[in-house]
Write an enzyme that holds these catalytic residues in place. Structure first.
Site, short mmCIF file in Angstrom:
data_model
loop_
_atom_site.label_atom_id
_atom_site.label_comp_id
_atom_site.label_asym_id
_atom_site.label_seq_id
_atom_site.Cartn_x
_atom_site.Cartn_y
_atom_site.Cartn_z
CB ALA A 170 33.49 -36.49 -74.54
CG ASP A 223 26.55 -28.55 -80.68
OD1 ASP A 223 26.21 -29.33 -81.60
OD2 ASP A 223 27.73 -28.24 -80.44
P1 ADP Z 1 32.12 -30.14 -75.29
O1 ADP Z 1 31.06 -29.12 -75.51
O2 ADP Z 1 32.38 -30.99 -76.47
O3 ADP Z 1 31.90 -30.95 -74.06
P2 ADP Z 1 33.71 -27.78 -74.95
O4 ADP Z 1 35.16 -27.56 -74.85
O5 ADP Z 1 32.95 -27.06 -76.00
O6 ADP Z 1 33.50 -29.36 -75.06
O7 ADP Z 1 33.01 -27.42 -73.58
C1 ADP Z 1 33.54 -27.91 -72.36
C2 ADP Z 1 33.62 -26.75 -71.39
O8 ADP Z 1 32.29 -26.40 -70.96
C3 ADP Z 1 34.35 -27.12 -70.12
O9 ADP Z 1 35.75 -26.92 -70.26
C4 ADP Z 1 33.74 -26.11 -69.13
O10 ADP Z 1 34.32 -24.84 -69.30
C5 ADP Z 1 32.29 -26.01 -69.61
N1 ADP Z 1 31.46 -26.94 -68.83
C6 ADP Z 1 30.80 -28.02 -69.31
N2 ADP Z 1 30.15 -28.66 -68.30
C7 ADP Z 1 30.40 -27.97 -67.18
C8 ADP Z 1 30.03 -28.13 -65.79
N3 ADP Z 1 29.29 -29.16 -65.38
N4 ADP Z 1 30.47 -27.21 -64.92
C9 ADP Z 1 31.22 -26.17 -65.33
N5 ADP Z 1 31.61 -25.99 -66.58
C10 ADP Z 1 31.22 -26.87 -67.51
MG MG Z 2 31.17 -27.52 -76.95
#
Ligand code: ADP
Ligand code: MG
Length: 382
Positions: free
Chosen positions: A123, A172
């Site tokens: 998001a 970040d």
């Molecule tokens: P953002 O950082 O904007 O949320 P990203 O695509 O950079 O989006 O990161 C999201 C990814 O981080 C997810 O697809 C997953 O691989 C990993 N991730 C984030 N939170 C979790 C969680 N609680 N458990 C496992 N993986 C997670």
């Molecule tokens: Mg990210």
């Protein structure tokens, strides 16, 4: 989930109690977009949404990971030997941290890990940085690495750059480590110096996720970074931080149109961050509105990272808030979220305007998060 329930889950899975808890927040960037990897200024704040990692060191070299968000998938690998990508997409973030810590010369034990998070994923609120920072904090604790806040952030960034192949800047991870309740953080991405800036009590952060399906995000993101590097090279500087608008104008004809536009965004955005920091300190919503609006237009026309959905959300919020709020897209772009600063009495108006108009115009439902600035990384023994 509360810590006790989570600890019970950990014990159910691993038949042993967790030894500690590391937790790190997602973030929203108030202003300063795509300036971090150009050594410029950013003004993010950490959110109250957090990723929690329960952990216990193992006697062997195996890292086991469960995430409550991915209940059917288990990650497992050895810290001994070469760290390579595995079949689990999310599991790679944990491998990435082990990879960079090993590369830096640290020896790590195996570890049992359980992840729980309320940071929305994908998001634009940086759930990936929250995860990297929380996991790095856990290894720092069990292996007694003595890492400073700044080093943890840098390893998180390296994990994303060198293992996950996303060329993000330092923002970040640094805000996830150093966030401070009720405060934003002005970061100088060249020196990595930070200054906490109080967010006025009556100013709310409303974050609205467009839920626009993000495609080709990494390749476009990496291309923008390249455009900036090429512009800097033609300007004879290492990064765009070290040049001025006058210099850019004077050699404009030597740059491609894209290089010119990307550089114009970065140079103007750095100026806006400094002015917005002062405006926030004065609780001056008028100036914040002008600066955030200019930032959005620059991201739309010069950096070209907005989509009709995020432009539309910004317009919906601007229309309902008039001179009572400041709005722009936030995060990596190509969809994702917008951020809106407004007084608490106007939050409901924003929510209803989004409910009434966004789906009608774009056939998508938006998620609205009303947040305050939260704390950074915390690691405790249990
Ligand atoms: P953002 O950082 O904007 O949320 P990203 O695509 O950079 O989006 O990161 C999201 C990814 O981080 C997810 O697809 C997953 O691989 C990993 N991730 C984030 N939170 C979790 C969680 N609680 N458990 C496992 N993986 C997670
Ligand atoms: Mg990210």
């Amino acid at each position: 989930m509360n810590v006790n329930t989570l600890a019970e889950k950990f014990t159910d899975i691993y038949s042993i109690e967790p030894q500690g808890m590391s937790s790190a927040p997602g973030r929203v960037n108030i202003i300063g977009e795509f300036t971090d990897y150009n050594d410029g200024f950013v003004l993010p704040c950490a959110l109250e949404f957090r990723t929690v990692v329960l952990f216990r060191a193992r006697e062997d070299t195996i890292v086991n990971v469960h995430s409550l968000d991915y209940p059917t998938e288990k990650e497992s690998f050895s810290v001994a030997g070469k760290i390579t990508t595995g079949p689990s997409q999310w599991g790679n973030y944990i491998r990435a941290i082990v990879f960079v810590l090993k590369r830096a010369g640290y020896s790590l034990p195996g570890m049992d890990i359980l992840i729980d998070s309320n940071v929305p994923q994908g998001a634009g609120l940086s759930s990936s940085a929250a995860l990297e920072v929380a996991v790095c904090g856990a290894f720092n604790h069990v292996a007694d690495l003595g890492l400073t806040a700044q080093r943890i952030a840098v390893y998180g960034q390296e994990a994303e750059n060198d293992f996950m192949d996303c060329q993000c800047g330092i923002m970040d991870q640094l805000i996830s480590v150093k966030g401070d309740e009720g405060k934003a953080l002005l970061i100088d991405c060249q020196s990595l110096e930070t200054e906490t800036i109080s967010i006025p009590e009556d100013l709310m952060l409303v974050i609205i996720n467009s839920n626009y399906p993000r495609k080709l995000v990494d390749s476009e993101y990496n291309q923008r970074r390249l455009d900036c590097e090429q512009a800097a090279a033609k300007l004879g500087v290492e990064t765009l931080r070290n040049t001025t608008m006058d210099k850019l104008v004077s050699i404009a004809s030597k740059l491609t149109i894209n290089e010119l536009k990307r550089a114009r965004h970065v140079i103007s955005e750095n100026n806006r961050v400094i002015k917005a920091t002062e405006a926030l300190q004065r609780n001056d919503i008028d100036s914040l509105r002008e600066l955030m609006s200019a930032s959005h237009l620059s991201l739309k026309h010069d950096f070209e990272v907005t989509v009709p959905e995020t432009d539309g959300l910004v317009e919906i919020c601007q229309n309902v808030l008039g001179d009572k709020g400041a709005v722009r897209m936030t995060g990596g772009g190509f969809g994702g979220a917008i951020v809106c600063l407004c007084r608490s009495e106007d939050v409901l108006k924003v929510k209803s305007a989004v409910d009434e108009n966004y789906e009608k115009q774009f056939n998508l439902k938006a998620d609205v998060y009303v947040c305050k600035a939260g704390d950074g990384l915390k690691v405790i023994s249990l």
